[in-house]
Design a protein around this motif. Structure first.
Motif, PDB file in Angstrom:
ATOM      1  N   GLY A   1      -8.468 -11.025   4.697  1.00 53.86           N
ATOM      2  CA  GLY A   1      -7.810  -9.744   4.924  1.00 53.86           C
ATOM      3  C   GLY A   1      -8.430  -8.971   6.075  1.00 53.86           C
ATOM      4  O   GLY A   1      -7.888  -7.976   6.528  1.00 53.86           O
TER       5      GLY A   1
ATOM      6  N   LEU B   1       4.422  -8.818  -3.175  1.00 49.72           N
ATOM      7  CA  LEU B   1       3.939  -7.434  -3.162  1.00 49.72           C
ATOM      8  C   LEU B   1       3.861  -6.934  -4.600  1.00 49.72           C
ATOM      9  O   LEU B   1       4.664  -7.314  -5.451  1.00 49.72           O
ATOM     10  CB  LEU B   1       4.889  -6.550  -2.352  1.00 49.72           C
ATOM     11  N   ASN B   2       2.892  -6.066  -4.841  1.00 47.73           N
ATOM     12  CA  ASN B   2       2.729  -5.526  -6.194  1.00 47.73           C
ATOM     13  C   ASN B   2       3.821  -4.496  -6.469  1.00 47.73           C
ATOM     14  O   ASN B   2       3.924  -3.488  -5.763  1.00 47.73           O
ATOM     15  CB  ASN B   2       1.344  -4.884  -6.318  1.00 47.73           C
TER      16      ASN B   2
ATOM     17  N   PHE C   1       2.927  -0.443  -6.970  1.00 49.72           N
ATOM     18  CA  PHE C   1       2.249   0.404  -5.993  1.00 49.72           C
ATOM     19  C   PHE C   1       3.136   0.604  -4.761  1.00 49.72           C
ATOM     20  O   PHE C   1       3.924  -0.283  -4.416  1.00 49.72           O
ATOM     21  CB  PHE C   1       0.916  -0.206  -5.572  1.00 49.72           C
TER      22      PHE C   1
ATOM     23  N   MET D   1       0.269   2.267   0.033  1.00 48.25           N
ATOM     24  CA  MET D   1      -1.003   1.995  -0.639  1.00 48.25           C
ATOM     25  C   MET D   1      -1.433   0.552  -0.410  1.00 48.25           C
ATOM     26  O   MET D   1      -2.608   0.265  -0.189  1.00 48.25           O
ATOM     27  CB  MET D   1      -0.838   2.313  -2.128  1.00 48.25           C
ATOM     28  N   GLN D   2      -0.459  -0.360  -0.436  1.00 51.44           N
ATOM     29  CA  GLN D   2      -0.804  -1.776  -0.304  1.00 51.44           C
ATOM     30  C   GLN D   2      -1.225  -2.135   1.118  1.00 51.44           C
ATOM     31  O   GLN D   2      -1.993  -3.067   1.319  1.00 51.44           O
ATOM     32  CB  GLN D   2       0.366  -2.657  -0.770  1.00 51.44           C
ATOM     33  N   ILE D   3      -0.721  -1.385   2.091  1.00 53.36           N
ATOM     34  CA  ILE D   3      -1.175  -1.634   3.465  1.00 53.36           C
ATOM     35  C   ILE D   3      -2.530  -0.956   3.703  1.00 53.36           C
ATOM     36  O   ILE D   3      -3.384  -1.465   4.418  1.00 53.36           O
ATOM     37  CB  ILE D   3      -0.152  -1.114   4.495  1.00 53.36           C
TER      38      ILE D   3
ATOM     39  N   GLU E   1      -4.916  -0.488   1.565  1.00 57.18           N
ATOM     40  CA  GLU E   1      -6.040  -1.096   0.840  1.00 57.18           C
ATOM     41  C   GLU E   1      -6.988  -1.885   1.756  1.00 57.18           C
ATOM     42  O   GLU E   1      -8.187  -1.600   1.771  1.00 57.18           O
ATOM     43  CB  GLU E   1      -5.504  -1.998  -0.274  1.00 57.18           C
ATOM     44  N   PRO E   2      -6.478  -2.871   2.521  1.00 57.91           N
ATOM     45  CA  PRO E   2      -7.412  -3.592   3.388  1.00 57.91           C
ATOM     46  C   PRO E   2      -7.989  -2.706   4.493  1.00 57.91           C
ATOM     47  O   PRO E   2      -9.138  -2.909   4.902  1.00 57.91           O
ATOM     48  CB  PRO E   2      -6.554  -4.720   3.981  1.00 57.91           C
TER      49      PRO E   2
ATOM     50  N   LYS F   1     -10.876  -0.960   2.999  1.00 57.10           N
ATOM     51  CA  LYS F   1     -11.995  -1.837   2.662  1.00 57.10           C
ATOM     52  C   LYS F   1     -12.666  -2.401   3.912  1.00 57.10           C
ATOM     53  O   LYS F   1     -13.876  -2.338   4.055  1.00 57.10           O
ATOM     54  CB  LYS F   1     -11.530  -2.991   1.786  1.00 57.10           C
TER      55      LYS F   1
ATOM     56  N   MET G   1       4.646  -7.604   4.450  1.00 57.83           N
ATOM     57  CA  MET G   1       3.569  -8.595   4.277  1.00 57.83           C
ATOM     58  C   MET G   1       2.880  -8.880   5.607  1.00 57.83           C
ATOM     59  O   MET G   1       1.659  -9.033   5.669  1.00 57.83           O
ATOM     60  CB  MET G   1       4.139  -9.912   3.712  1.00 57.83           C
TER      61      MET G   1
ATOM     62  N   ILE H   1       0.597  -6.090   6.417  1.00 55.70           N
ATOM     63  CA  ILE H   1      -0.644  -6.176   5.649  1.00 55.70           C
ATOM     64  C   ILE H   1      -1.586  -7.202   6.276  1.00 55.70           C
ATOM     65  O   ILE H   1      -2.774  -6.960   6.457  1.00 55.70           O
ATOM     66  CB  ILE H   1      -0.350  -6.554   4.175  1.00 55.70           C
TER      67      ILE H   1
END
Ligand SMILES: Nc1ncnc2c1ncn2[C@@H]1O[C@H](COP(=O)(O)OP(=O)(O)O)[C@@H](O)[C@H]1O
Ligand SMILES: [Mg+2]
Lengths: 335, 336
Positions: free
Chosen positions: B94, B108-109, B112, B116-118, B120-121, B124, B169, B172
């Motif tokens: 990631g 994809l979750n 959420f 939020m899903q983009i 996250e990485p 982090k 995707m 992400i």
């Protein structure tokens, strides 16, 4: 969502009225006489008078209407009066128990705390135990932990509570003497010692019910987690470099909780039903025991009120479960 | 492409085994390949030939158990990804290596928001604060061609179409400016018109961002237009490896030949899937001791049943794992 909830609430009213009618007719048709426990020496004329005094002389539909009126209008008025010192009820006739000749709701009010303490606590404890067990079992599928958990929940689920209860009483009260076998309702928690005493007397009934609840809910949790752990989005989360903690406790858990929370909500009214037997075994004089004695004594107003209350709880928690589903799952749209 | 440049990713002798109830399944057998900076490496082979398992083995994405990466070496940024610790691996996943998967509908979750899903990485790997991450996420959505990006961050995956989800995707996967992007059949699950759009987008992004790409597909037609080099996989092994031109003009492995016949012709006629070669890829219960393709091969010699063919060099950057390509054997005629 709000309009949906309101619509559902309004739709619940005819459902509840219908349930009330069915319960009422069933009780009407059931054999048994409220005066059966009276001495046989009472002459028939007096018996008839007593019958009328209990309101049994009226036609059934008038009695049914009266019950609804009392249940939905009079009793709430008394409740408000008691809380705010108002006088809305203005001395209206309340629902009176045949057996104790006192208002049904007064007795229910006395019994409610025991049930809430024991049954409510056992449900909370059961859920709190079940969730982590379900999560770990699924994450470590087929591990020793999982297999042990499966075994225990099979036992907890399939052995009836009256059996586990009696076994516990035999072992821990009779043989070891660690816990009292009879629940002391008079006990008031005022200091540390009485608190300890309360905990000790609650321990066994709470354990029995919590084991039963936890068995069921942990299975749901495990199944739901397993379902989700195999999903593609979990791989995506890992591919993004998320830690296992984030993957499992955020991505997977959030999805897995959706069905589990609705199961938990749906289980709340069932808990009151299931508690009837456990309360009997441990001599907890809560609502369950109240219902049993009322049935035995042909105390129709009490049985009717309690059964109807359970019915309301079931309808209410069904609604809550549906609403929670919509809140938790963004894919669900209510309109 | 930068010929002769040091590879950014170098895989040597990779073996992956699944432990199943029915015994071991040898899904990846002695796979070696490398990826140069900025190049696009195509990986083809029909379904079940071990493409996905190979790529997921590289980066520790396979659940262990049942999977076990037995041996091999995966050198990336000066370290072996197979022996490095979990934390380092997570930082690479990631971050420096992005992944796109086949099915955007399930990848994809659902609970959420896309934002939020983009984010996250971004949070982090790049340590961005919420506000900065959100701005960057909107930029990314814009980059992959999703209109009204800022507003769409608050939408959930089910509010996007399949093609749009695959764009998400991609956003992400590209979030942290990866050096390597692994796209596992990113267009297979999409409609033909959407496939073309996503393909166009990927070409454009690759030129713009310049990362190296591993593009997995079972469709050589897709590869023809975008790849620099191609590896052909069969039975968990690389059976042919060549620059894209050589592969099309001078295929050496009978499996590659068969694959080529499935590409649409100019007239638009297209033989569906691999109807030309009977049978299915083998599921290997033990390390291969013979050519994996022999059952379906029209040339099959006696030696094919006895030995695993090595990857014999054909020309510069072109090799094939077929005894017909072994010049020593050919001279000696002993195979016939
Ligand atoms: N979880 C698994 N358990 C057992 N075998 C597996 C598993 N996943 C993949 N395989 C095996 O690996 C082989 C290659 O799979 P895969 O890499 O997904 O093929 P593809 O080339 O279509 O991506 C399959 O034929 C299958 O036998
Ligand atoms: Mg695949």
């Amino acid at each position: 969502m709000l309009t949906y909830s309101i619509r559902r609430l309004i739709l619940a009213i005819p459902t509840l009225l219908f349930i009330a009618l069915i319960i009422f007719l069933l009780l009407l048709l059931a054999p048994g006489d409220p005066l059966a426990n009276m001495p046989l020496t009472i002459p028939p004329e007096v018996r008839e008078k007593m019958r009328e005094a209990l309101g049994l002389g009226e036609a059934w539909y008038i009695r049914f209407g009266l019950f609804l009126w009392q249940f939905f209008i009079v009793e709430p008025q008394y409740m408000i009066d008691a809380m705010f010192g108002t006088d809305l009820a203005d001395g209206a006739q309340r629902i009176i128990s045949f057996q104790s000749r006192s208002p049904v709701f007064d007795t229910i009010g006395e019994r409610m705390p025991q049930t809430l303490w024991v049954v409510g606590m056992s449900y909370v404890v059961g859920v709190l135990i079940a969730l982590p067990i379900g999560i770990i079992s699924a994450y470590k599928q087929y591990s020793i932990f999982d297999q042990l958990g499966t075994l225990i929940s099979m036992i907890g689920f399939s052995v009836p509570t009256f059996f586990t209860g009696v076994v516990l009483i035999l072992v821990f009260s009779v043989n070891l003497g660690w816990f009292p076998s009879i629940y002391d309702t008079q006990l008031r928690v005022t200091d540390w010692d009485s608190f300890v005493a309360q905990m000790r007397q609650m321990a066994m009934p709470v354990f029995v019910l919590a084991l039963f609840n936890a068995s069921q809910i942990s299975r749901y949790m495990r199944a739901s987690m397993l379902d989700n752990l195999g999903q593609d989005y979990v791989r995506t989360a890992r591919a993004k470099g998320m830690t296992e903690k984030v993957v499992v406790l955020k991505h997977v858990l959030r999805n897995s909780m959706i069905p589990v929370i609705t199961v938990i909500a749906l289980g709340v009214p069932q808990v009151f039903g299931g508690a009837i037997i456990t309360e009997q075994v441990f001599k907890v004089n809560g609502l369950g025991q109240l219902l049993i004695t009322a049935i035995q004594g042909n105390d129709i107003p009490m049985v009717m009120t309690l059964t109807f209350m359970f019915a309301i709880l079931i309808v209410l928690f069904n609604l809550i479960a549906d609403i929670l589903y919509g809140v938790l799952d963004p894919r669900i749209r209510y309109d | 492409m930068a010929d002769g440049a040091a590879p950014i990713l170098d895989v040597q002798g990779l073996n992956t085994v699944f432990h199943t109830r029915g015994g071991e399944v040898h899904a990846v057998n002695d796979v070696s390949f490398s990826l140069k900076p900025g190049e696009l490496l195509g990986v083809v082979g029909e379904s079940g030939s071990g493409k996905s398992v190979t790529m997921m083995s590289l980066i520790g994405l396979l659940p262990t158990p049942p999977a076990e990466v037995r041996n091999g070496r995966v050198m990336f940024a000066g370290q072996d990804l197979l022996t490095t610790d979990a934390e380092t691996l997570r930082n690479i996943r990631g971050g420096d290596i992005g992944f796109i998967f086949q099915d955007p509908m399930t990848s994809l979750n659902p609970v959420f928001t896309v934002g939020m899903q983009i984010m996250e990485p971004l949070r982090k790997h790049m340590g961005l604060r919420k506000r900065a991450a959100k701005a960057r996420a909107a930029e990314l959505l814009d980059l992959v061609g999703i209109p009204d990006a800022m507003a769409r961050l608050d939408d959930y995956p089910h509010q996007f179409s399949g093609g749009m989800r695959q764009r998400v995707m991609i956003a992400i996967a590209l979030a942290c400016d990866p050096k390597v992007l692994i796209a596992d059949e990113p267009t297979t699950a999409l409609d033909v018109t959407i496939q073309a759009q996503i393909l166009e987008l990927m070409k454009e992004l690759r030129t713009k961002l310049g990362m190296a790409v591993i593009w997995i597909t079972h469709d050589l037609g897709v590869i023809a237009g975008i790849a620099d080099r191609v590896i052909v996989m069969y039975g968990g092994q690389i059976v042919e490896h060549a620059p894209v031109r050589d592969l099309f003009s001078n295929p050496q492995h009978p499996y590659t030949e068969a694959l080529l016949t499935t590409i649409p012709t100019v007239t638009g006629a297209r033989s569906k899937r691999l109807t030309v070669i009977e049978g299915q890829p083998p599921i290997l219960g033990a390390p291969p001791e013979a050519c994996p393709f022999r059952e379906r091969c029209k040339y099959r010699f006696e030696i094919c049943d006895r030995m695993v063919p090595a990857r014999y060099p054909i020309s510069d950057g072109h090799d094939a794992a077929c005894f017909r390509a072994d010049t020593a054997l050919r001279k000696d005629k002993s195979y016939a």
